[in-house]
Scaffold this active site. Structure first.
Site, PDB file in Angstrom:
ATOM      1  N   GLY A 201      12.689   3.220  -4.281  1.00 42.02           N
ATOM      2  CA  GLY A 201      13.457   2.002  -4.097  1.00 42.02           C
ATOM      3  C   GLY A 201      14.967   2.132  -4.148  1.00 42.02           C
ATOM      4  O   GLY A 201      15.675   1.143  -3.955  1.00 42.02           O
ATOM      5  N   LYS A 203      17.140   3.621  -2.060  1.00 42.40           N
ATOM      6  CA  LYS A 203      17.783   3.336  -0.768  1.00 42.40           C
ATOM      7  C   LYS A 203      17.604   1.869  -0.392  1.00 42.40           C
ATOM      8  O   LYS A 203      18.478   1.268   0.249  1.00 42.40           O
ATOM      9  CB  LYS A 203      17.216   4.250   0.317  1.00 42.40           C
ATOM     10  CG  LYS A 203      17.584   5.728   0.132  1.00 42.40           C
ATOM     11  CD  LYS A 203      17.050   6.567   1.271  1.00 42.40           C
ATOM     12  CE  LYS A 203      17.454   8.026   1.115  1.00 42.40           C
ATOM     13  NZ  LYS A 203      16.797   8.674  -0.041  1.00 42.40           N
ATOM     14  N   ASP A 220       5.695   0.815   1.920  1.00 44.98           N
ATOM     15  CA  ASP A 220       5.280   2.141   1.476  1.00 44.98           C
ATOM     16  C   ASP A 220       3.757   2.184   1.543  1.00 44.98           C
ATOM     17  O   ASP A 220       3.090   1.238   1.133  1.00 44.98           O
ATOM     18  CB  ASP A 220       5.759   2.448   0.064  1.00 44.98           C
ATOM     19  CG  ASP A 220       5.699   3.938  -0.243  1.00 44.98           C
ATOM     20  OD1 ASP A 220       6.726   4.613  -0.085  1.00 44.98           O
ATOM     21  OD2 ASP A 220       4.615   4.422  -0.632  1.00 44.98           O
ATOM     22  N   ARG A 225       2.754   3.125  -5.621  1.00 44.73           N
ATOM     23  CA  ARG A 225       4.199   3.278  -5.443  1.00 44.73           C
ATOM     24  C   ARG A 225       4.841   1.960  -5.017  1.00 44.73           C
ATOM     25  O   ARG A 225       5.971   1.649  -5.415  1.00 44.73           O
ATOM     26  CB  ARG A 225       4.492   4.370  -4.415  1.00 44.73           C
ATOM     27  CG  ARG A 225       4.258   5.781  -4.936  1.00 44.73           C
ATOM     28  CD  ARG A 225       4.298   6.796  -3.799  1.00 44.73           C
ATOM     29  NE  ARG A 225       5.556   6.799  -3.087  1.00 44.73           N
ATOM     30  CZ  ARG A 225       6.623   7.509  -3.445  1.00 44.73           C
ATOM     31  NH1 ARG A 225       6.568   8.273  -4.526  1.00 44.73           N
ATOM     32  NH2 ARG A 225       7.730   7.479  -2.733  1.00 44.73           N
ATOM     33  N   ASP A 253       0.075   1.525   6.449  1.00 40.65           N
ATOM     34  CA  ASP A 253       0.245   2.877   6.956  1.00 40.65           C
ATOM     35  C   ASP A 253       1.442   2.884   7.898  1.00 40.65           C
ATOM     36  O   ASP A 253       1.407   2.305   8.986  1.00 40.65           O
ATOM     37  CB  ASP A 253      -1.026   3.320   7.684  1.00 40.65           C
ATOM     38  CG  ASP A 253      -0.931   4.733   8.236  1.00 40.65           C
ATOM     39  OD1 ASP A 253       0.130   5.375   8.081  1.00 40.65           O
ATOM     40  OD2 ASP A 253      -1.917   5.199   8.835  1.00 40.65           O
ATOM     41  N   GLY A 254       2.514   3.549   7.469  1.00 40.74           N
ATOM     42  CA  GLY A 254       3.752   3.524   8.252  1.00 40.74           C
ATOM     43  C   GLY A 254       3.623   4.140   9.625  1.00 40.74           C
ATOM     44  O   GLY A 254       4.371   3.782  10.537  1.00 40.74           O
ATOM     45  N   ASP A 271      12.808   7.335   5.601  1.00 41.65           N
ATOM     46  CA  ASP A 271      13.009   8.330   4.543  1.00 41.65           C
ATOM     47  C   ASP A 271      11.637   8.901   4.175  1.00 41.65           C
ATOM     48  O   ASP A 271      10.964   8.420   3.273  1.00 41.65           O
ATOM     49  CB  ASP A 271      13.679   7.674   3.333  1.00 41.65           C
ATOM     50  CG  ASP A 271      13.997   8.669   2.226  1.00 41.65           C
ATOM     51  OD1 ASP A 271      14.453   9.775   2.550  1.00 41.65           O
ATOM     52  OD2 ASP A 271      13.770   8.336   1.048  1.00 41.65           O
ATOM     53  N   CYS A 326      14.607  14.942   1.577  1.00 41.04           N
ATOM     54  CA  CYS A 326      15.296  15.604   0.459  1.00 41.04           C
ATOM     55  C   CYS A 326      14.809  17.042   0.361  1.00 41.04           C
ATOM     56  O   CYS A 326      14.447  17.525  -0.712  1.00 41.04           O
ATOM     57  CB  CYS A 326      15.103  14.856  -0.844  1.00 41.04           C
ATOM     58  SG  CYS A 326      13.403  14.409  -1.239  1.00 41.04           S
TER      59      CYS A 326
END
Length: 400
Positions: A201, A203, A220, A225, A253-254, A271, A326
Protein backbone atom coordinates in the site's frame (compact mmCIF):
# COMPACT_ATOMS: atom_id res chain seq x y z
CA UNK A 1 33.32 -22.45 48.04
CA UNK A 2 36.58 -22.75 46.10
CA UNK A 3 35.66 -26.30 45.14
CA UNK A 4 32.29 -25.08 43.84
CA UNK A 5 33.98 -22.41 41.67
CA UNK A 6 36.44 -24.97 40.29
CA UNK A 7 33.55 -27.24 39.37
CA UNK A 8 31.78 -24.43 37.51
CA UNK A 9 34.90 -23.56 35.56
CA UNK A 10 35.32 -27.20 34.64
CA UNK A 11 31.77 -27.44 33.34
CA UNK A 12 32.25 -24.33 31.23
CA UNK A 13 35.21 -25.94 29.53
CA UNK A 14 33.22 -29.01 28.60
CA UNK A 15 32.14 -28.43 25.02
CA UNK A 16 29.95 -31.47 24.63
CA UNK A 17 28.01 -32.53 27.72
CA UNK A 18 26.68 -35.53 25.85
CA UNK A 19 29.90 -37.36 26.82
CA UNK A 20 28.71 -37.19 30.44
CA UNK A 21 25.24 -38.47 29.56
CA UNK A 22 24.60 -42.22 29.53
CA UNK A 23 24.20 -43.49 25.97
CA UNK A 24 20.68 -44.77 26.63
CA UNK A 25 19.55 -41.23 27.55
CA UNK A 26 21.11 -39.41 24.61
CA UNK A 27 18.77 -37.89 22.00
CA UNK A 28 19.90 -37.23 18.46
CA UNK A 29 19.22 -33.67 17.29
CA UNK A 30 16.54 -33.74 14.59
CA UNK A 31 18.28 -31.19 12.40
CA UNK A 32 16.88 -32.63 9.17
CA UNK A 33 13.36 -31.62 10.19
CA UNK A 34 14.12 -28.35 11.93
CA UNK A 35 17.12 -26.78 10.24
CA UNK A 36 17.47 -26.05 6.54
CA UNK A 37 20.70 -27.40 5.08
CA UNK A 38 20.91 -24.32 2.86
CA UNK A 39 18.66 -21.38 3.89
CA UNK A 40 16.62 -19.63 1.21
CA UNK A 41 18.59 -16.41 1.75
CA UNK A 42 21.83 -18.26 0.96
CA UNK A 43 20.29 -19.69 -2.21
CA UNK A 44 19.23 -16.17 -3.19
CA UNK A 45 22.76 -14.84 -2.69
CA UNK A 46 24.22 -17.65 -4.80
CA UNK A 47 21.70 -16.91 -7.55
CA UNK A 48 22.40 -13.15 -7.48
CA UNK A 49 26.17 -13.66 -7.51
CA UNK A 50 25.85 -15.77 -10.64
CA UNK A 51 23.41 -13.56 -12.55
CA UNK A 52 23.95 -9.96 -11.39
CA UNK A 53 27.74 -10.03 -11.55
CA UNK A 54 27.34 -10.65 -15.29
CA UNK A 55 25.24 -7.61 -16.20
CA UNK A 56 26.29 -5.22 -13.40
CA UNK A 57 29.98 -6.01 -13.79
CA UNK A 58 32.23 -3.99 -11.50
CA UNK A 59 29.20 -2.39 -9.83
CA UNK A 60 28.04 -5.70 -8.34
CA UNK A 61 30.48 -5.90 -5.37
CA UNK A 62 29.35 -2.52 -3.98
CA UNK A 63 25.68 -3.26 -4.71
CA UNK A 64 26.07 -6.64 -3.01
CA UNK A 65 27.47 -5.07 0.16
CA UNK A 66 24.63 -2.51 0.22
CA UNK A 67 21.96 -5.20 -0.23
CA UNK A 68 23.38 -7.11 2.73
CA UNK A 69 23.49 -3.98 4.90
CA UNK A 70 20.74 -2.15 6.75
CA UNK A 71 18.38 -0.49 4.31
CA UNK A 72 17.47 3.17 4.44
CA UNK A 73 13.92 4.45 4.72
CA UNK A 74 12.02 7.56 3.83
CA UNK A 75 8.93 9.01 5.50
CA UNK A 76 6.04 9.69 3.11
CA UNK A 77 4.11 12.55 4.71
CA UNK A 78 0.37 12.09 5.04
CA UNK A 79 -1.49 15.19 3.84
CA UNK A 80 -4.72 13.91 5.39
CA UNK A 81 -3.27 14.01 8.91
CA UNK A 82 -3.64 17.04 11.16
CA UNK A 83 -0.18 16.45 12.65
CA UNK A 84 2.43 18.93 11.38
CA UNK A 85 5.37 16.53 11.29
CA UNK A 86 7.47 18.16 8.55
CA UNK A 87 9.00 20.85 10.77
CA UNK A 88 9.77 18.30 13.47
CA UNK A 89 11.50 15.96 11.01
CA UNK A 90 13.45 18.80 9.43
CA UNK A 91 14.67 19.83 12.88
CA UNK A 92 16.14 16.33 13.20
CA UNK A 93 18.12 16.77 9.99
CA UNK A 94 15.69 15.34 7.42
CA UNK A 95 14.99 16.94 4.05
CA UNK A 96 12.17 16.60 1.56
CA UNK A 97 14.08 15.11 -1.36
CA UNK A 98 11.25 15.80 -3.82
CA UNK A 99 11.24 19.55 -3.30
CA UNK A 100 14.99 19.76 -2.67
CA UNK A 101 16.10 18.54 -6.08
CA UNK A 102 19.31 19.02 -8.01
CA UNK A 103 19.55 22.60 -9.22
CA UNK A 104 20.98 21.28 -12.46
CA UNK A 105 17.86 19.27 -13.16
CA UNK A 106 16.75 21.20 -16.23
CA UNK A 107 15.61 20.01 -19.65
CA UNK A 108 18.61 18.99 -21.67
CA UNK A 109 19.41 17.89 -25.18
CA UNK A 110 21.73 14.92 -24.69
CA UNK A 111 21.07 12.26 -27.26
CA UNK A 112 21.13 8.58 -26.69
CA UNK A 113 23.09 6.61 -29.22
CA UNK A 114 19.92 4.94 -30.38
CA UNK A 115 16.35 6.18 -30.69
CA UNK A 116 14.93 2.72 -30.60
CA UNK A 117 15.60 -0.39 -28.62
CA UNK A 118 16.05 -3.72 -30.31
CA UNK A 119 14.13 -6.40 -28.52
CA UNK A 120 16.65 -9.08 -27.58
CA UNK A 121 14.39 -12.01 -28.23
CA UNK A 122 12.99 -11.20 -31.67
CA UNK A 123 14.69 -7.94 -32.78
CA UNK A 124 11.49 -5.90 -32.72
CA UNK A 125 12.23 -2.17 -32.31
CA UNK A 126 10.69 -0.47 -29.30
CA UNK A 127 10.16 3.22 -30.05
CA UNK A 128 11.27 5.81 -27.55
CA UNK A 129 9.25 8.96 -26.94
CA UNK A 130 12.26 11.24 -27.22
CA UNK A 131 13.43 12.45 -30.61
CA UNK A 132 16.81 13.58 -31.80
CA UNK A 133 17.79 17.25 -31.72
CA UNK A 134 14.98 18.14 -29.33
CA UNK A 135 15.06 18.84 -25.63
CA UNK A 136 13.46 16.36 -23.28
CA UNK A 137 10.37 17.66 -21.53
CA UNK A 138 10.86 18.53 -17.85
CA UNK A 139 9.12 16.35 -15.32
CA UNK A 140 5.85 17.55 -13.90
CA UNK A 141 5.86 16.61 -10.22
CA UNK A 142 2.91 16.83 -7.89
CA UNK A 143 3.57 19.57 -5.31
CA UNK A 144 1.57 17.59 -2.74
CA UNK A 145 3.79 14.50 -2.51
CA UNK A 146 6.42 14.97 0.19
CA UNK A 147 8.92 12.36 1.31
CA UNK A 148 11.70 13.15 3.78
CA UNK A 149 14.99 11.30 4.18
CA UNK A 150 18.04 11.64 6.38
CA UNK A 151 21.25 12.91 4.71
CA UNK A 152 23.51 10.61 2.71
CA UNK A 153 25.35 8.18 4.94
CA UNK A 154 23.06 8.89 7.91
CA UNK A 155 21.36 5.65 9.01
CA UNK A 156 19.24 7.25 11.73
CA UNK A 157 15.94 5.42 12.07
CA UNK A 158 12.58 7.14 12.00
CA UNK A 159 10.41 6.84 15.07
CA UNK A 160 6.95 5.28 14.62
CA UNK A 161 4.36 7.79 13.40
CA UNK A 162 1.88 9.10 15.92
CA UNK A 163 -1.91 9.30 15.30
CA UNK A 164 -3.69 12.64 15.24
CA UNK A 165 -7.05 13.50 16.76
CA UNK A 166 -8.80 11.46 14.04
CA UNK A 167 -6.44 8.50 14.58
CA UNK A 168 -4.67 9.11 11.24
CA UNK A 169 -0.90 8.58 11.20
CA UNK A 170 1.40 11.41 10.20
CA UNK A 171 3.72 9.51 7.85
CA UNK A 172 4.33 6.14 6.27
CA UNK A 173 7.79 4.56 6.33
CA UNK A 174 8.91 3.05 3.03
CA UNK A 175 11.85 2.82 0.68
CA UNK A 176 12.09 6.38 -0.62
CA UNK A 177 12.92 5.08 -4.11
CA UNK A 178 9.45 3.49 -4.21
CA UNK A 179 7.97 6.99 -4.47
CA UNK A 180 9.70 7.61 -7.81
CA UNK A 181 7.31 5.52 -9.98
CA UNK A 182 4.38 7.45 -8.48
CA UNK A 183 6.06 10.78 -9.18
CA UNK A 184 6.96 9.82 -12.73
CA UNK A 185 3.40 8.63 -13.42
CA UNK A 186 2.41 12.32 -13.49
CA UNK A 187 -1.14 12.09 -12.10
CA UNK A 188 -3.18 15.13 -13.12
CA UNK A 189 -6.36 16.69 -11.78
CA UNK A 190 -9.44 14.57 -12.53
CA UNK A 191 -7.59 11.42 -13.59
CA UNK A 192 -8.93 7.92 -13.17
CA UNK A 193 -6.11 5.74 -11.82
CA UNK A 194 -5.62 1.98 -11.46
CA UNK A 195 -3.11 0.44 -9.04
CA UNK A 196 -3.11 -3.12 -10.33
CA UNK A 197 -0.88 -4.80 -7.70
CA UNK A 198 -1.36 -2.47 -4.75
CA UNK A 199 -0.36 -4.35 -1.58
CA UNK A 200 1.18 -3.52 0.84
CA UNK A 201 0.00 0.00 0.00
CA UNK A 202 2.91 2.45 0.06
CA UNK A 203 2.59 3.46 -3.58
CA UNK A 204 -1.19 3.69 -3.22
CA UNK A 205 -0.73 6.17 -0.37
CA UNK A 206 1.74 8.15 -2.49
CA UNK A 207 -0.79 8.38 -5.33
CA UNK A 208 -3.49 9.54 -2.92
CA UNK A 209 -1.22 12.30 -1.60
CA UNK A 210 -1.51 14.06 -4.98
CA UNK A 211 -5.12 14.90 -4.03
CA UNK A 212 -5.82 15.13 -7.75
CA UNK A 213 -7.35 11.72 -8.47
CA UNK A 214 -11.02 11.65 -9.34
CA UNK A 215 -11.31 7.87 -8.98
CA UNK A 216 -8.76 5.33 -7.75
CA UNK A 217 -9.14 1.57 -8.19
CA UNK A 218 -6.86 -0.42 -5.88
CA UNK A 219 -6.41 -4.13 -6.59
CA UNK A 220 -4.38 -7.08 -5.36
CA UNK A 221 -5.00 -10.69 -6.29
CA UNK A 222 -4.27 -11.96 -2.77
CA UNK A 223 -7.21 -11.65 -0.39
CA UNK A 224 -5.05 -11.58 2.80
CA UNK A 225 -2.79 -8.92 1.30
CA UNK A 226 -5.84 -6.92 0.25
CA UNK A 227 -7.13 -7.08 3.82
CA UNK A 228 -3.82 -5.72 5.14
CA UNK A 229 -3.90 -3.05 2.42
CA UNK A 230 -7.36 -1.97 3.54
CA UNK A 231 -6.18 -1.68 7.17
CA UNK A 232 -3.21 0.46 6.15
CA UNK A 233 -5.40 2.79 4.10
CA UNK A 234 -7.80 3.20 7.04
CA UNK A 235 -4.81 4.28 9.17
CA UNK A 236 -3.99 7.14 6.78
CA UNK A 237 -7.08 8.12 4.80
CA UNK A 238 -10.28 9.74 6.23
CA UNK A 239 -13.36 7.53 6.40
CA UNK A 240 -15.40 9.73 4.06
CA UNK A 241 -12.93 8.97 1.28
CA UNK A 242 -13.92 5.28 1.23
CA UNK A 243 -16.84 5.57 -1.16
CA UNK A 244 -17.43 3.86 -4.49
CA UNK A 245 -17.27 7.30 -6.07
CA UNK A 246 -13.67 7.94 -4.93
CA UNK A 247 -12.01 4.65 -4.08
CA UNK A 248 -12.60 1.00 -4.93
CA UNK A 249 -10.64 -1.84 -3.34
CA UNK A 250 -10.80 -5.21 -5.10
CA UNK A 251 -9.10 -8.60 -5.00
CA UNK A 252 -9.31 -9.80 -8.60
CA UNK A 253 -6.81 -11.61 -10.79
CA UNK A 254 -4.88 -8.68 -12.24
CA UNK A 255 -3.94 -10.60 -15.39
CA UNK A 256 -7.62 -10.54 -16.41
CA UNK A 257 -8.08 -6.80 -16.00
CA UNK A 258 -8.08 -6.22 -19.73
CA UNK A 259 -11.30 -8.25 -19.82
CA UNK A 260 -12.81 -6.37 -16.86
CA UNK A 261 -12.17 -2.70 -17.71
CA UNK A 262 -10.58 -1.99 -21.06
CA UNK A 263 -9.63 1.51 -22.29
CA UNK A 264 -10.70 3.07 -18.97
CA UNK A 265 -7.88 4.60 -16.93
CA UNK A 266 -5.75 7.70 -17.52
CA UNK A 267 -2.92 6.29 -15.42
CA UNK A 268 -2.06 2.68 -14.53
CA UNK A 269 0.55 1.56 -12.01
CA UNK A 270 1.77 -2.03 -12.49
CA UNK A 271 4.06 -2.73 -9.54
CA UNK A 272 4.39 -6.46 -10.15
CA UNK A 273 5.34 -9.30 -7.79
CA UNK A 274 9.03 -10.09 -8.19
CA UNK A 275 11.94 -11.73 -6.41
CA UNK A 276 12.14 -8.72 -4.03
CA UNK A 277 15.92 -8.96 -3.92
CA UNK A 278 16.53 -7.26 -0.59
CA UNK A 279 13.91 -9.32 1.25
CA UNK A 280 15.21 -12.51 -0.35
CA UNK A 281 18.71 -11.82 1.00
CA UNK A 282 17.68 -10.78 4.50
CA UNK A 283 14.71 -12.97 5.44
CA UNK A 284 14.17 -16.72 5.23
CA UNK A 285 10.46 -16.50 6.03
CA UNK A 286 8.18 -16.16 3.00
CA UNK A 287 11.24 -16.23 0.75
CA UNK A 288 10.66 -16.79 -2.98
CA UNK A 289 13.94 -18.75 -3.12
CA UNK A 290 12.63 -21.40 -0.77
CA UNK A 291 12.89 -24.70 -2.63
CA UNK A 292 9.17 -25.38 -2.31
CA UNK A 293 8.55 -22.12 -4.24
CA UNK A 294 10.91 -22.85 -7.13
CA UNK A 295 8.06 -23.24 -9.61
CA UNK A 296 6.46 -20.00 -8.46
CA UNK A 297 9.76 -18.15 -8.93
CA UNK A 298 10.26 -19.52 -12.41
CA UNK A 299 6.76 -18.43 -13.42
CA UNK A 300 7.33 -14.82 -12.30
CA UNK A 301 8.40 -13.38 -15.70
CA UNK A 302 5.30 -14.82 -17.38
CA UNK A 303 3.06 -13.45 -14.60
CA UNK A 304 4.72 -10.05 -14.86
CA UNK A 305 4.24 -10.02 -18.62
CA UNK A 306 0.53 -10.86 -18.30
CA UNK A 307 0.05 -8.15 -15.66
CA UNK A 308 1.75 -5.50 -17.78
CA UNK A 309 -0.31 -6.47 -20.83
CA UNK A 310 -3.47 -6.20 -18.72
CA UNK A 311 -2.37 -2.76 -17.53
CA UNK A 312 -1.76 -1.63 -21.12
CA UNK A 313 -5.23 -2.78 -22.12
CA UNK A 314 -6.80 -1.07 -19.09
CA UNK A 315 -5.28 2.30 -20.02
CA UNK A 316 -7.24 4.54 -22.33
CA UNK A 317 -5.67 5.81 -25.59
CA UNK A 318 -3.22 8.51 -24.61
CA UNK A 319 -3.02 7.08 -21.10
CA UNK A 320 0.24 6.17 -19.37
CA UNK A 321 1.39 2.97 -17.71
CA UNK A 322 4.17 2.66 -15.14
CA UNK A 323 5.85 -0.75 -14.81
CA UNK A 324 7.98 -1.22 -11.70
CA UNK A 325 9.74 -3.93 -9.70
CA UNK A 326 12.12 -4.12 -6.73
CA UNK A 327 14.63 -6.44 -8.40
CA UNK A 328 17.84 -6.03 -10.40
CA UNK A 329 16.91 -8.91 -12.72
CA UNK A 330 16.99 -8.04 -16.42
CA UNK A 331 14.65 -10.97 -17.12
CA UNK A 332 12.01 -9.42 -14.86
CA UNK A 333 12.67 -5.85 -15.94
CA UNK A 334 13.76 -4.98 -19.47
CA UNK A 335 12.79 -8.31 -21.03
CA UNK A 336 9.23 -8.12 -19.69
CA UNK A 337 8.76 -4.60 -21.07
CA UNK A 338 10.15 -5.55 -24.47
CA UNK A 339 7.88 -8.57 -24.76
CA UNK A 340 4.83 -6.62 -23.58
CA UNK A 341 5.35 -3.86 -26.16
CA UNK A 342 5.65 -6.46 -28.90
CA UNK A 343 2.67 -8.59 -27.81
CA UNK A 344 0.43 -5.56 -27.25
CA UNK A 345 0.92 -4.61 -30.88
CA UNK A 346 0.82 -8.11 -32.36
CA UNK A 347 -2.02 -9.64 -30.30
CA UNK A 348 -4.13 -6.63 -29.28
CA UNK A 349 -3.42 -3.99 -31.92
CA UNK A 350 -2.22 -1.52 -29.27
CA UNK A 351 0.83 0.61 -29.97
CA UNK A 352 2.78 2.05 -27.06
CA UNK A 353 5.86 4.21 -26.81
CA UNK A 354 8.49 4.28 -24.08
CA UNK A 355 8.68 7.57 -22.20
CA UNK A 356 12.22 8.71 -21.43
CA UNK A 357 12.82 9.08 -17.69
CA UNK A 358 16.30 10.61 -17.91
CA UNK A 359 15.05 13.92 -16.45
CA UNK A 360 14.06 11.94 -13.34
CA UNK A 361 17.57 10.60 -12.84
CA UNK A 362 19.08 14.06 -13.19
CA UNK A 363 16.58 15.58 -10.80
CA UNK A 364 17.16 13.12 -7.98
CA UNK A 365 20.81 12.18 -8.42
CA UNK A 366 21.65 13.86 -5.09
CA UNK A 367 19.50 11.30 -3.30
CA UNK A 368 19.72 8.05 -5.29
CA UNK A 369 22.24 6.08 -7.30
CA UNK A 370 20.94 5.15 -10.75
CA UNK A 371 22.20 2.31 -12.92
CA UNK A 372 24.16 3.63 -15.91
CA UNK A 373 23.52 2.81 -19.55
CA UNK A 374 20.10 1.17 -19.29
CA UNK A 375 18.61 1.16 -22.77
CA UNK A 376 15.06 0.82 -21.43
CA UNK A 377 13.72 2.41 -18.25
CA UNK A 378 15.67 3.54 -15.19
CA UNK A 379 16.78 1.73 -12.05
CA UNK A 380 17.81 2.82 -8.55
CA UNK A 381 20.64 0.62 -7.33
CA UNK A 382 21.62 0.27 -3.66
CA UNK A 383 24.73 2.07 -2.44
CA UNK A 384 26.10 2.21 1.11
CA UNK A 385 25.89 6.02 1.19
CA UNK A 386 22.30 5.97 -0.14
CA UNK A 387 20.98 2.50 0.59
CA UNK A 388 17.67 2.71 -1.26
CA UNK A 389 16.30 0.31 -3.84
CA UNK A 390 16.57 -1.64 -5.96
CA UNK A 391 13.69 -0.11 -7.90
CA UNK A 392 13.23 -0.55 -11.64
CA UNK A 393 10.70 1.58 -13.52
CA UNK A 394 9.68 1.99 -17.13
CA UNK A 395 6.94 4.32 -18.32
CA UNK A 396 4.81 3.54 -21.38
CA UNK A 397 2.27 5.68 -23.22
CA UNK A 398 -0.59 4.31 -25.32
CA UNK A 399 -0.72 5.89 -28.73
CA UNK A 400 -4.06 7.16 -29.95
Amino acid sequence: MALLMDTRLLLRKVKDLRSLTPRRHRVKEKWAATRAKCPASSLALQHFDASYSAHLGELWPSVRVALLSERKYGALLNNFSHEDVLADLQAKGCRDFINDTDTEAQPYSEEKSETCVEEESNNVPVEKSDVDDQQLSPLKLSPNIKCVVFPRGDLTRFKPARPDIERLLGYYLMDAASVLPCLALDVQEGHNVLDLCAAPGGKTLALLQTQAIRFLCVNDSSAPRTLRLRKILHSYIPKHFFTEKNLRITSFDGTKWGEIERNTFDRVLVDVPCTTDRHSLMEDDNNIFNKIRTGERRRLPQLQLELLLAGIQAACPGGEIMYSTCTLSQIQNLSVVEQAVHLARENHGISVEVVDLRPLTRMFRKTFHFAPDLHLGEMVIPHLAANFGPIYMCKLRRLT
